[in-house]
Design a protein around this motif. Structure first.
Motif, PDB file in Angstrom:
ATOM      1  N   ARG A  25      48.574  38.970  44.486  1.00  0.00           N
ATOM      2  CA  ARG A  25      46.967  38.755  43.773  1.00  0.00           C
ATOM      3  C   ARG A  25      45.910  37.879  45.464  1.00  0.00           C
ATOM      4  O   ARG A  25      46.674  37.673  46.515  1.00  0.00           O
ATOM      5  CB  ARG A  25      47.000  37.434  43.224  1.00  0.00           C
ATOM      6  CG  ARG A  25      48.707  38.030  41.838  1.00  0.00           C
ATOM      7  CD  ARG A  25      47.880  40.163  41.316  1.00  0.00           C
ATOM      8  NE  ARG A  25      47.108  40.025  40.614  1.00  0.00           N
ATOM      9  CZ  ARG A  25      47.278  39.578  39.733  1.00  0.00           C
ATOM     10  NH1 ARG A  25      47.362  39.289  38.976  1.00  0.00           N
ATOM     11  NH2 ARG A  25      46.390  39.455  38.802  1.00  0.00           N
ATOM     12  N   SER A  91      48.389  44.274  48.335  1.00  0.00           N
ATOM     13  CA  SER A  91      47.122  44.241  47.819  1.00  0.00           C
ATOM     14  C   SER A  91      46.352  44.580  48.862  1.00  0.00           C
ATOM     15  O   SER A  91      45.272  44.871  48.527  1.00  0.00           O
ATOM     16  CB  SER A  91      47.022  42.732  47.318  1.00  0.00           C
ATOM     17  OG  SER A  91      46.832  41.748  48.662  1.00  0.00           O
ATOM     18  N   HIS A  99      42.699  45.651  47.534  1.00  0.00           N
ATOM     19  CA  HIS A  99      42.756  46.331  45.888  1.00  0.00           C
ATOM     20  C   HIS A  99      42.338  45.290  45.322  1.00  0.00           C
ATOM     21  O   HIS A  99      43.115  44.369  43.852  1.00  0.00           O
ATOM     22  CB  HIS A  99      44.202  46.749  46.016  1.00  0.00           C
ATOM     23  CG  HIS A  99      44.481  47.308  46.716  1.00  0.00           C
ATOM     24  ND1 HIS A  99      44.448  48.648  46.417  1.00  0.00           N
ATOM     25  CD2 HIS A  99      45.588  47.682  46.820  1.00  0.00           C
ATOM     26  CE1 HIS A  99      45.089  49.782  47.460  1.00  0.00           C
ATOM     27  NE2 HIS A  99      46.319  49.253  47.667  1.00  0.00           N
ATOM     28  N   ARG A 101      39.882  44.771  42.658  1.00  0.00           N
ATOM     29  CA  ARG A 101      39.956  44.750  41.195  1.00  0.00           C
ATOM     30  C   ARG A 101      41.831  44.721  40.986  1.00  0.00           C
ATOM     31  O   ARG A 101      41.808  44.140  39.468  1.00  0.00           O
ATOM     32  CB  ARG A 101      39.347  46.733  40.946  1.00  0.00           C
ATOM     33  CG  ARG A 101      37.869  46.107  41.211  1.00  0.00           C
ATOM     34  CD  ARG A 101      37.096  47.367  40.579  1.00  0.00           C
ATOM     35  NE  ARG A 101      35.588  46.397  40.864  1.00  0.00           N
ATOM     36  CZ  ARG A 101      34.371  47.792  40.679  1.00  0.00           C
ATOM     37  NH1 ARG A 101      34.922  48.706  39.789  1.00  0.00           N
ATOM     38  NH2 ARG A 101      33.058  47.648  40.907  1.00  0.00           N
ATOM     39  N   ARG A 102      42.472  45.528  41.427  1.00  0.00           N
ATOM     40  CA  ARG A 102      43.986  45.518  40.951  1.00  0.00           C
ATOM     41  C   ARG A 102      44.708  44.045  40.812  1.00  0.00           C
ATOM     42  O   ARG A 102      45.280  44.503  40.287  1.00  0.00           O
ATOM     43  CB  ARG A 102      44.511  46.531  40.942  1.00  0.00           C
ATOM     44  CG  ARG A 102      45.590  46.967  40.686  1.00  0.00           C
ATOM     45  CD  ARG A 102      46.429  48.383  41.717  1.00  0.00           C
ATOM     46  NE  ARG A 102      45.923  48.850  42.478  1.00  0.00           N
ATOM     47  CZ  ARG A 102      47.421  48.514  43.700  1.00  0.00           C
ATOM     48  NH1 ARG A 102      48.126  48.394  43.217  1.00  0.00           N
ATOM     49  NH2 ARG A 102      47.097  48.143  45.103  1.00  0.00           N
ATOM     50  N   CYS A 103      43.478  43.504  41.531  1.00  0.00           N
ATOM     51  CA  CYS A 103      44.464  42.286  42.163  1.00  0.00           C
ATOM     52  C   CYS A 103      44.466  40.998  42.177  1.00  0.00           C
ATOM     53  O   CYS A 103      45.139  40.105  42.835  1.00  0.00           O
ATOM     54  CB  CYS A 103      45.071  42.700  43.703  1.00  0.00           C
ATOM     55  SG  CYS A 103      46.429  44.193  44.340  1.00  0.00           S
ATOM     56  N   GLU A 107      43.150  37.623  36.334  1.00  0.00           N
ATOM     57  CA  GLU A 107      42.383  38.676  35.660  1.00  0.00           C
ATOM     58  C   GLU A 107      41.570  37.497  34.882  1.00  0.00           C
ATOM     59  O   GLU A 107      41.634  36.443  33.862  1.00  0.00           O
ATOM     60  CB  GLU A 107      43.733  39.353  35.387  1.00  0.00           C
ATOM     61  CG  GLU A 107      44.693  39.906  35.484  1.00  0.00           C
ATOM     62  CD  GLU A 107      45.852  39.002  35.567  1.00  0.00           C
ATOM     63  OE1 GLU A 107      46.832  39.799  35.313  1.00  0.00           O
ATOM     64  OE2 GLU A 107      46.131  37.947  35.138  1.00  0.00           O
TER      65      GLU A 107
END
Length: 113
Positions: A25, A91, A99, A101-103, A107
């Motif tokens: 993350r 990541s 990454h 947006r994804r990681c 959130e």
């Protein structure tokens, strides 16, 4: 200590919060500051992370700038070290693409309707 400089207790809270970023993350300096109870102290966070010992087990590599990029100059040894660690965690790509947006952590929750 300069006026309005965060305390040792604030530094401990920052390091505790840093330790909670999961592998794979990414978190921005500003978001980490906010989560540690130090909103508006992104630069201070960066300064504190730069002072970690070389053998620190804290996941400093998971902290990136607000644009989702590594803050070190591209191709510098520090950039390469951070990128290699992020690739190992899944990541980042070898090209240097993160990454974001994804990681991103934590959130972003969808706005309530």
């Amino acid at each position: 200590m300069a006026k309005n400089e965060p305390t040792e207790q604030a530094r401990c809270q920052l390091l505790l919060t840093l330790s909670q970023i999961p592998a794979g993350r990414l978190c921005s300096y500003g978001e980490l500051a906010k989560l540690a109870g130090l909103p508006g102290r992104a630069r201070w966070v960066g300064s504190q992370l730069s002072q970690l010992p070389a053998d620190s087990n804290l996941p400093w590599q998971r902290v990136v700038n607000a644009r989702g990029k590594i803050s070190f100059p591209v191709r510098s040894p520090a950039y390469q070290r951070q990128l290699e660690r992020l690739i190992a965690e899944g990541s980042a790509e070898p090209s240097g693409r993160l990454h974001w947006r994804r990681c991103r952590w934590p959130e972003a929750w969808p706005a309530s309707t």
